[in-house]
Design a protein around this motif. Structure first.
Motif, short mmCIF file in Angstrom:
data_model
loop_
_atom_site.label_atom_id
_atom_site.label_comp_id
_atom_site.label_asym_id
_atom_site.label_seq_id
_atom_site.Cartn_x
_atom_site.Cartn_y
_atom_site.Cartn_z
N LYS A 117 -11.79 -2.44 1.02
CA LYS A 117 -11.82 -1.58 2.21
C LYS A 117 -10.42 -1.07 2.51
O LYS A 117 -9.45 -1.82 2.40
N ASN A 118 -10.34 0.20 2.90
CA ASN A 118 -9.05 0.77 3.31
C ASN A 118 -8.66 0.19 4.66
O ASN A 118 -9.49 0.12 5.57
N VAL A 119 -7.40 -0.22 4.77
CA VAL A 119 -6.86 -0.71 6.03
C VAL A 119 -5.53 -0.02 6.28
O VAL A 119 -4.84 0.37 5.33
N GLY A 179 0.82 -1.19 0.00
CA GLY A 179 0.00 0.00 0.00
C GLY A 179 0.86 1.24 0.00
O GLY A 179 2.07 1.18 -0.24
N CYS A 180 0.25 2.37 0.29
CA CYS A 180 0.95 3.65 0.32
C CYS A 180 1.62 3.83 1.68
O CYS A 180 0.94 3.75 2.71
N LEU A 181 2.92 4.06 1.68
CA LEU A 181 3.64 4.32 2.92
C LEU A 181 3.25 5.71 3.41
O LEU A 181 3.61 6.71 2.80
N GLN A 182 2.49 5.76 4.48
CA GLN A 182 1.98 7.02 5.01
C GLN A 182 2.97 7.70 5.95
O GLN A 182 3.05 8.92 5.99
N ASP A 183 3.71 6.88 6.73
CA ASP A 183 4.60 7.46 7.73
C ASP A 183 5.66 6.43 8.12
O ASP A 183 5.45 5.22 7.99
N PHE A 184 6.80 6.93 8.59
CA PHE A 184 7.84 6.10 9.18
C PHE A 184 8.52 6.93 10.25
O PHE A 184 9.14 7.95 9.94
N ILE A 237 1.39 1.84 6.75
CA ILE A 237 1.07 1.57 5.35
C ILE A 237 -0.45 1.51 5.20
O ILE A 237 -1.12 0.77 5.91
N GLU A 238 -0.98 2.30 4.27
CA GLU A 238 -2.41 2.26 4.00
C GLU A 238 -2.64 1.45 2.73
O GLU A 238 -2.09 1.77 1.67
N GLY A 239 -3.43 0.39 2.85
CA GLY A 239 -3.70 -0.48 1.72
C GLY A 239 -5.18 -0.78 1.61
O GLY A 239 -6.01 -0.20 2.31
N LYS A 240 -5.50 -1.69 0.72
CA LYS A 240 -6.90 -2.11 0.53
C LYS A 240 -6.99 -3.62 0.67
O LYS A 240 -6.15 -4.36 0.15
#
Length: 156
Positions: free
Chosen positions: A136-138, A117-122, A129-132
């Motif tokens: 559904k978004n997880v 998914g998209c790396l939102q923060d580190f 990581i926000e994925g589907k």
């Protein structure tokens, strides 16, 4: 022995890459069939082109000939890491915030060992990581010390 060759190649490549404002992403030294390959993967802020790879290859080949760290014949290849660039360390991961990633872990986290998914923060300790999953978004919280491999991922 393979580790020493990789370290030597990296050490010889660093000044060449620094002068060209490029970075070393990874080094491989491996046997494929009956042939040995020394591969360097390089990148730049705007990627790399074939001319840059050729220039690094020529200069590095000269340095390797002078130092002669490898017994026997091998093929030297210098290329881009491609669209699915490996993320080898914390600074690679930090620079990838906002990009699509694929991460595997040494052990299961909430029953899974692979996250995409998209790396939102580190924050240095945890990758967010926000994925589907099933439309559904997880949001996955992956401890950095559990990461086995991480790379950029092509999103379709």
């Amino acid at each position: 022995m393979s580790g020493k060759i990789k370290d030597t190649a990296a050490k010889l490549a660093e000044p060449i890459l620094e002068e060209m404002n490029l970075e070393l992403v990874d080094v491989e030294y491996k046997k494929e069939g009956k042939n040995w390959f020394l591969r360097l993967f390089i990148d730049g802020e705007d990627g790399v082109d074939i001319e840059e790879c050729g220039k690094v290859s020529e200069q590095l080949s000269e340095k390797l000939d002078e130092e002669d760290p490898i017994q026997g014949m091998y093929y030297l290849e210098v290329s881009s890491p491609g669209a699915e660039r490996p993320l080898k360390n914390a600074s690679d991961i930090q620079r990838s915030i906002g990009k699509h990633v694929y991460v595997t872990t040494y052990e299961a986290i909430d029953g899974d060992k692979a996250f995409e998914g998209c790396l939102q923060d580190f924050d240095g300790d945890t990758l967010t990581i926000e994925g589907k999953v099933k439309q559904k978004n997880v949001v996955y919280k992956v401890p950095y010390d559990k990461v086995a491999k991480a790379r950029l991922a092509v999103q379709f």
